[in-house]
Write an enzyme that holds these catalytic residues in place. Structure first.
Site, PDB file in Angstrom:
ATOM      1  N   LYS A  66      54.582  68.749  77.776  1.00 25.07           N
ATOM      2  CA  LYS A  66      53.708  67.809  78.188  1.00 25.07           C
ATOM      3  C   LYS A  66      52.158  68.378  77.992  1.00 25.07           C
ATOM      4  O   LYS A  66      51.366  67.516  78.092  1.00 25.07           O
ATOM      5  CB  LYS A  66      53.961  67.545  79.663  1.00 25.07           C
ATOM      6  CG  LYS A  66      54.878  66.622  79.911  1.00 25.07           C
ATOM      7  CD  LYS A  66      55.201  66.197  81.397  1.00 25.07           C
ATOM      8  CE  LYS A  66      56.337  65.099  81.694  1.00 25.07           C
ATOM      9  NZ  LYS A  66      56.187  64.666  83.238  1.00 25.07           N
ATOM     10  N   ASP A  99      53.105  59.285  85.242  1.00 25.48           N
ATOM     11  CA  ASP A  99      54.025  59.829  86.398  1.00 25.48           C
ATOM     12  C   ASP A  99      53.413  59.206  87.625  1.00 25.48           C
ATOM     13  O   ASP A  99      54.461  58.823  88.543  1.00 25.48           O
ATOM     14  CB  ASP A  99      54.144  61.094  86.161  1.00 25.48           C
ATOM     15  CG  ASP A  99      55.012  61.820  84.927  1.00 25.48           C
ATOM     16  OD1 ASP A  99      55.998  61.070  84.654  1.00 25.48           O
ATOM     17  OD2 ASP A  99      55.006  62.805  84.553  1.00 25.48           O
TER      18      ASP A  99
END
Ligand code: ATR
Length: 269
Positions: A66, A99
């Protein structure tokens, strides 16, 4: 010809994203397929450019890539602030982080708004970071609680504003005044299914308890919250809504959230 989407990470074989997105494609009759790819950190640059060359439209990015992916995409402002990308739109080259948005949508769906609400966020890792930025952006009054107090303080400082960071020993004293409790730690995750950050006697019935752990779906925290009469949201909802936001970015279509949720719940059975 099918359009190809995928998720990259390592390990990746247990990812529920393929099941979730393929169910969505099928439901709205998109001629697309979503696959999981195990990718090493040193190969990220080649993978991104190869995927684009092959005509792939979108990628999800998971642990441990990420942060690495950030070097090779143009960053959406929220992803830049969070310092992690979980969604790449290969057609524009922009990297996003959905997220935190997943948490917002999951709460919104239950009629829970964040502005001016007293939120306790337990945990100070990668997941907490994405959620904390989103909470602050939505105008919540945030306290970050973490086993390692210094990490809570450091994350609170990074976010700035009125966000406070404290140690786990302060949690019990804070819950009475809280509207929303979010667990972003790994406590209660398989195989430690009998662990919970709080017990029912510490919670109250006006509390909304959101556990981002989805394995098991019914964590000890969620069952303790139910005993206390609190409203509960399980980890499947964050997974589904972060995926739904990625889907929206790639396709500009409204994601079939119910279908995606069912696919994930069936896969977890
Ligand atoms: P992620 O990126 O998935 O959030 P992480 O960065 O490893 O994962 O963070 C895990 C979080 O769970 C941390 O907040 C960790 O607390 P520490 O910062 O003190 O390590 C928390 N955590 C893990 N096991 C825990 C436990 N048994 N009790 C309390 N907190 C725990």
């Amino acid at each position: 010809m099918k359009t190809v989407y995928g998720v990259i990470g390592d390990p990746i074989e247990h990812s529920l994203s393929p099941v979730m997105h393929n169910a969505a494609f099928e439901a709205i009759k998109m001629d697309s397929i979503y696959l999981a790819f195990r990718v090493r950190t040193e190969d990220v640059e080649k993978v991104l450019s190869g995927a684009k060359s092959m005509g792939m439209v979108g990628l999800n990015v998971t642990v441990p890539l990420k942060e690495k992916v950030m070097e090779y995409v143009e960053l959406d402002p929220l992803a830049r602030k969070i310092g992690a990308v979980n969604t790449v739109d290969l057609s524009t080259g922009i990297g996003y982080n959905t997220d935190g948005m997943g948490v917002r949508k999951a709460l919104e769906e239950k009629g829970v708004l964040l502005s001016q609400r007293n939120v306790i966020l337990v945990g100070a890792g990668g997941a907490a970071r994405a959620i904390a930025f989103l909470l602050a952006e939505e105008g919540a009054i945030v306290t970050i609680v973490n086993r390692t107090r210094e990490r809570a303080i450091s994350l609170a400082d990074t976010i700035g504003g009125e966000v406070k960071g404290v140690g786990l020993d302060e949690l019990e004293g804070l819950i009475g005044d809280a509207d929303i409790l979010i667990n972003s730690t790994t406590v209660g995750m398989h195989p430690n299914v009998n662990e919970s950050i709080v017990s029912s006697d510490m919670m109250h019935s006006d509390l909304v308890v959101f556990d981002i752990v989805y394995n098991p779906i019914e964590t000890k925290l969620i069952s303790e919250a139910r005993i206390a009469g609190a409203k509960t949201i399980d980890g499947v909802m964050m997974l589904v809504h972060q995926g739904a936001e990625s889907f929206r970015i790639w396709t500009s279509k409204s994601p079939p959230v119910g279908v995606m949720e069912r696919a994930v719940r069936d896969a977890l059975k």
